[in-house]
Design an enzyme around this catalytic site. Sequence first.
Site, short mmCIF file in Angstrom:
data_model
loop_
_atom_site.label_atom_id
_atom_site.label_comp_id
_atom_site.label_asym_id
_atom_site.label_seq_id
_atom_site.Cartn_x
_atom_site.Cartn_y
_atom_site.Cartn_z
N GLY A 1 45.11 34.00 38.01
CA GLY A 1 44.70 34.72 36.81
C GLY A 1 43.57 35.67 37.11
N ASP A 2 42.45 35.52 36.40
CA ASP A 2 41.28 36.39 36.60
C ASP A 2 40.15 35.65 37.29
OD1 ASP A 2 40.64 34.67 34.59
OD2 ASP A 2 40.00 36.20 33.16
N GLU A 3 40.49 34.61 38.06
CA GLU A 3 39.48 33.81 38.75
C GLU A 3 39.52 34.08 40.25
OE1 GLU A 3 39.89 29.70 37.83
OE2 GLU A 3 40.03 30.03 35.68
#
Length: 277
Positions: A92-94
Site C-alpha cells: 500500500g502506502d507503507e
Amino acid sequence: TAQNALRRTHEANHDPLTQLLNRRAFNTAIDDLSFPSSTTLGHASLLLLDLDRFKEINDRLGHRTGDHVLQQFSSRLTQVLPPDAVIARLGGDEFAVLLTGTSSHACEDLARAAHERLAQPLIVDGFPIIAGTSIGVAHAPMHGLSPSELLHAADVAMYRAKTAGRGRLSVFESEMREELVERVALETDLRQAIENDVHAVGVSTLAAGHKTLVPAIIAALKAQGADDIIVFVGGVIPKQDYEFLYEAGVKGIYGPGTPIPASAKDVLEQIRKAVGA
C-alpha cells in the site's frame, strides 16, 4: 536458464510497481541483523514511512495517479538516502528503511533530510501533488533487542507522528508505548459504542487533549442508551481530534455554531459536568 532464475529471484524479492524490496525481502534483511547488548549508539536504525493522503489521492484522482505518486515517492526516497540503505515498500502506502553502521544521531539527520525532501510536491502529469509523509524512527539496540521489538518501536513512533497532526517525524520514546496502549483501549470502547448505533461527537478545548476528551465521551456513551447522540461542544477543534474520532469510526461531529439536536441536550450537560467545562 541462469537469466530466468535471476529474473524469478528478482521478482520474488521486489515490489513490481516501485522496484523496491518487498516485505518478504525486507523481513529477511532485518532478521539478519545482529543485536549487541550495548545501548550507547544505534547499531541499526529503522524508519517506517506512511503517505498521509494516499487514500485521498487514489479516491479523487484515480489509481493510475496513485501509482505514479508511489513511483515518484520511491524514486525520491532512494535518491536522498545512502546507497547502502535497505529500502522497501511493505505494501500500500507503507515503506521501510533500514540503516546500519551509522550512529543514531547521523541516522536521525538522514531521516530529517528525507522527510524534508518528501514534503515537497510530487509532479504527476504536470500537476503538483502534496502527499505528506509521517515517519517513525527507532534504533537498535536502544529501542529493541530483536527485529520484532525494533519494528514495534518504529511503528509506535510513526503512530505518534500521525496522531500529532501527520506530516511529521517522530523518534521513539519509551512513554509512547503506554500512550499507544491507552489509545487502543479508548478506540476499542468507541468502536463498541458505535456498533451499538451511538453517534459520538467530540470537540476538544482541553490542554490535556485525548486523555481528558475521549474518556469523557466514552463515559457519556456508556451512561446513555444506544440511541443517543453524544455531543461535546467548545472552542476550536484541533485537527488531530477530528482525525482521531473519524478514524475510530465516529459518524458526525458538532462544533461551535452547529445546532444541537434536542435529544442530545441532556447528554451535552452530562459531558460538560464530566470534563468540568
